[in-house]
Design a protein around this motif. Structure first.
Motif, PDB file in Angstrom:
ATOM      1  N   THR A  58       0.845  -1.191   0.000  1.00 14.55           N
ATOM      2  CA  THR A  58       0.000   0.000   0.000  1.00 14.55           C
ATOM      3  C   THR A  58       0.885   1.247   0.000  1.00 14.55           C
ATOM      4  O   THR A  58       2.111   1.163   0.116  1.00 14.55           O
ATOM      5  CB  THR A  58      -0.920   0.041   1.230  1.00 14.55           C
ATOM      6  OG1 THR A  58      -0.126   0.320   2.400  1.00 14.55           O
ATOM      7  CG2 THR A  58      -1.652  -1.284   1.403  1.00 14.55           C
ATOM      8  N   SER A  59       0.255   2.401  -0.074  1.00 13.59           N
ATOM      9  CA  SER A  59       1.009   3.649  -0.123  1.00 13.59           C
ATOM     10  C   SER A  59       1.734   3.956   1.184  1.00 13.59           C
ATOM     11  O   SER A  59       2.623   4.802   1.222  1.00 13.59           O
ATOM     12  CB  SER A  59       0.074   4.816  -0.467  1.00 13.59           C
ATOM     13  OG  SER A  59      -0.946   4.947   0.510  1.00 13.59           O
ATOM     14  N   THR A  60       1.369   3.258   2.256  1.00  4.21           N
ATOM     15  CA  THR A  60       2.034   3.483   3.535  1.00  4.21           C
ATOM     16  C   THR A  60       3.200   2.516   3.767  1.00  4.21           C
ATOM     17  O   THR A  60       3.900   2.626   4.766  1.00  4.21           O
ATOM     18  CB  THR A  60       1.042   3.346   4.709  1.00  4.21           C
ATOM     19  OG1 THR A  60       0.406   2.062   4.645  1.00  4.21           O
ATOM     20  CG2 THR A  60      -0.017   4.426   4.648  1.00  4.21           C
ATOM     21  N   GLY A  61       3.409   1.591   2.844  1.00  5.50           N
ATOM     22  CA  GLY A  61       4.514   0.660   2.967  1.00  5.50           C
ATOM     23  C   GLY A  61       4.305  -0.367   4.067  1.00  5.50           C
ATOM     24  O   GLY A  61       3.236  -0.459   4.675  1.00  5.50           O
ATOM     25  N   GLY A  62       5.354  -1.153   4.317  1.00  3.20           N
ATOM     26  CA  GLY A  62       5.255  -2.182   5.355  1.00  3.20           C
ATOM     27  C   GLY A  62       5.794  -3.526   4.896  1.00  3.20           C
ATOM     28  O   GLY A  62       5.105  -4.542   4.997  1.00  3.20           O
ATOM     29  N   ASP A  63       7.042  -3.550   4.404  1.00  2.00           N
ATOM     30  CA  ASP A  63       7.646  -4.798   3.920  1.00  2.00           C
ATOM     31  C   ASP A  63       8.233  -5.573   5.099  1.00  2.00           C
ATOM     32  O   ASP A  63       9.441  -5.670   5.265  1.00  2.00           O
ATOM     33  CB  ASP A  63       8.711  -4.490   2.862  1.00  2.00           C
ATOM     34  CG  ASP A  63       9.182  -5.742   2.124  1.00  2.00           C
ATOM     35  OD1 ASP A  63       8.579  -6.815   2.340  1.00  2.00           O
ATOM     36  OD2 ASP A  63      10.158  -5.639   1.351  1.00  2.00           O
ATOM     37  N   TRP A  64       7.335  -6.118   5.921  1.00  2.00           N
ATOM     38  CA  TRP A  64       7.748  -6.946   7.040  1.00  2.00           C
ATOM     39  C   TRP A  64       6.766  -8.096   7.224  1.00  2.00           C
ATOM     40  O   TRP A  64       5.606  -8.014   6.825  1.00  2.00           O
ATOM     41  CB  TRP A  64       7.862  -6.137   8.345  1.00  2.00           C
ATOM     42  CG  TRP A  64       6.571  -5.543   8.840  1.00  2.00           C
ATOM     43  CD1 TRP A  64       6.059  -4.323   8.533  1.00  2.00           C
ATOM     44  CD2 TRP A  64       5.605  -6.170   9.715  1.00  2.00           C
ATOM     45  NE1 TRP A  64       4.842  -4.125   9.161  1.00  2.00           N
ATOM     46  CE2 TRP A  64       4.549  -5.243   9.900  1.00  2.00           C
ATOM     47  CE3 TRP A  64       5.540  -7.399  10.366  1.00  2.00           C
ATOM     48  CZ2 TRP A  64       3.442  -5.523  10.698  1.00  2.00           C
ATOM     49  CZ3 TRP A  64       4.431  -7.684  11.164  1.00  2.00           C
ATOM     50  CH2 TRP A  64       3.411  -6.746  11.332  1.00  2.00           C
ATOM     51  N   ALA A  65       7.248  -9.160   7.816  1.00  2.79           N
ATOM     52  CA  ALA A  65       6.405 -10.324   8.073  1.00  2.79           C
ATOM     53  C   ALA A  65       6.976 -11.098   9.254  1.00  2.79           C
ATOM     54  O   ALA A  65       8.159 -10.957   9.599  1.00  2.79           O
ATOM     55  CB  ALA A  65       6.341 -11.226   6.843  1.00  2.79           C
ATOM     56  N   LEU A  66       6.126 -11.910   9.864  1.00  2.00           N
ATOM     57  CA  LEU A  66       6.527 -12.764  10.972  1.00  2.00           C
ATOM     58  C   LEU A  66       6.263 -14.220  10.614  1.00  2.00           C
ATOM     59  O   LEU A  66       5.250 -14.539   9.980  1.00  2.00           O
ATOM     60  CB  LEU A  66       5.754 -12.405  12.237  1.00  2.00           C
ATOM     61  CG  LEU A  66       5.923 -10.973  12.758  1.00  2.00           C
ATOM     62  CD1 LEU A  66       4.970 -10.721  13.927  1.00  2.00           C
ATOM     63  CD2 LEU A  66       7.363 -10.714  13.176  1.00  2.00           C
ATOM     64  N   ILE A  67       7.174 -15.086  11.014  1.00  2.00           N
ATOM     65  CA  ILE A  67       7.023 -16.526  10.792  1.00  2.00           C
ATOM     66  C   ILE A  67       7.081 -17.224  12.140  1.00  2.00           C
ATOM     67  O   ILE A  67       8.077 -17.108  12.868  1.00  2.00           O
ATOM     68  CB  ILE A  67       8.132 -17.068   9.871  1.00  2.00           C
ATOM     69  CG1 ILE A  67       8.071 -16.392   8.498  1.00  2.00           C
ATOM     70  CG2 ILE A  67       8.013 -18.589   9.734  1.00  2.00           C
ATOM     71  CD1 ILE A  67       9.233 -16.740   7.588  1.00  2.00           C
ATOM     72  N   GLU A  68       6.001 -17.913  12.483  1.00  2.00           N
ATOM     73  CA  GLU A  68       5.981 -18.684  13.729  1.00  2.00           C
ATOM     74  C   GLU A  68       6.636 -20.037  13.485  1.00  2.00           C
ATOM     75  O   GLU A  68       6.376 -20.697  12.472  1.00  2.00           O
ATOM     76  CB  GLU A  68       4.552 -18.882  14.216  1.00  2.00           C
ATOM     77  CG  GLU A  68       4.474 -19.618  15.547  1.00  2.00           C
ATOM     78  CD  GLU A  68       3.038 -19.821  16.001  1.00  2.00           C
ATOM     79  OE1 GLU A  68       2.745 -19.528  17.173  1.00  2.00           O
ATOM     80  OE2 GLU A  68       2.210 -20.259  15.178  1.00  2.00           O
TER      81      GLU A  68
END
Length: 273
Positions: A125-135
């Protein structure tokens, strides 16, 4: 990758940090499948200068993910990585996390399967956020520790460390040994002035680092999701960025772009996983 109106070929070339062709990742993880632009002529001479082998135990919280990305132990049972490395949020037992070694072929390596993936809801999205979590299916050994993340902009300056098993040159093979290098903070205006994709930098969500204008020092394919980090005021390691994208590897005037971790620290802490 930020949300921009470009062709799929161009989009894939900017997300240059992944270890394998985007089509292969798409098949494996269920992502959209843009074609990958070939490296430019002469790119084999572009090297990650300053990359040297890390010592065993130097960065114990570093993780290699089986889809060809890096990550860090956010907690003993949760890996922090890049959103573009994973599929959508949901159960996932197909990812293997390798840790505890600098040599990926070391028989003492700890390998744990994933159970669940949480992809940032603002990614793309326009606000970005290239992060993720892996359990993970079980906690990592306690002696590996964890890497805290920045919660303020106080550490968005100076020199950073980057590490990974990615390519040592643009378009090159993945590395068996973990490499480390230093990159310098690049302010938003200088980063945007690099042109191309950089003109669309999201200052509140992305932070740039590299060697301007000479290039040379950078993360590369296969380093996605890995940390950009430095010492905090207590001389302990703190993560400031997540390897995200850039134009090529170590090109003149083309810094690496990293997810600005402090912007998403609250969302990461609140993620239900």
């Amino acid at each position: 990758m930020k949300a921009v109106n470009v062709s799929t070929n161009t989009w894939a070339s900017a997300l240059k940090k992944m270890a394998v062709a985007a089509v292969g990742v798409a098949t494996m993880l269920g992502l959209a499948a843009p074609a990958v632009a070939a490296p430019p002529s002469g790119s084999d001479s572009v090297r990650v200068v300053g990359g040297i082998p890390a010592a065993q135990g130097e960065f114990p919280w570093m993780v290699r993910l089986s889809m060809g990305c890096g990550g860090t132990l956010y907690t003993r049972q949760i890996v922090l990585t890049a959103a573009h490395c994973v599929p959508q949020t949901g159960p996932n037992s197909r990812i293997t996390a390798t840790m505890g070694v600098v040599d990926l072929e070391d028989p003492s390596a700890v390998r744990i399967q994933s159970t669940y993936v949480y992809q940032s809801p603002t990614y793309g999205t326009s606000t970005g956020g290239d992060w993720a979590l892996i359990e993970l299916a079980s906690p990592a050994p306690e002696e590996l520790g964890t890497l805290p993340i920045a919660t303020t902009t106080a550490y968005n300056n100076g020199a950073f460390d980057v590490i990974g098993w990615g390519a040592a040159k643009e378009g090159g093979p993945q590395q068996r040994e973990l490499l480390k290098a230093k990159v310098d903070f690049v302010n938003d205006d200088t980063c945007k002035a690099a042109g191309g994709f950089y003109a669309g930098l999201i200052p509140s969500a992305e932070i740039c680092a590299g060697n301007i204008p000479a290039g040379s020092t950078d993360t590369c394919q296969g380093d996605s999701g890995g940390p950009m980090f430095r010492r905090d005021n207590n001389n302990a390691w703190i993560q400031v960025g997540i390897t995200s994208w850039g134009e090529g590897c170590g090109r003149d005037g083309k810094p690496g772009v990293y997810t600005e971790v402090n912007t998403f620290a609250a969302a990461i802490a609140a993620a239900r996983i």
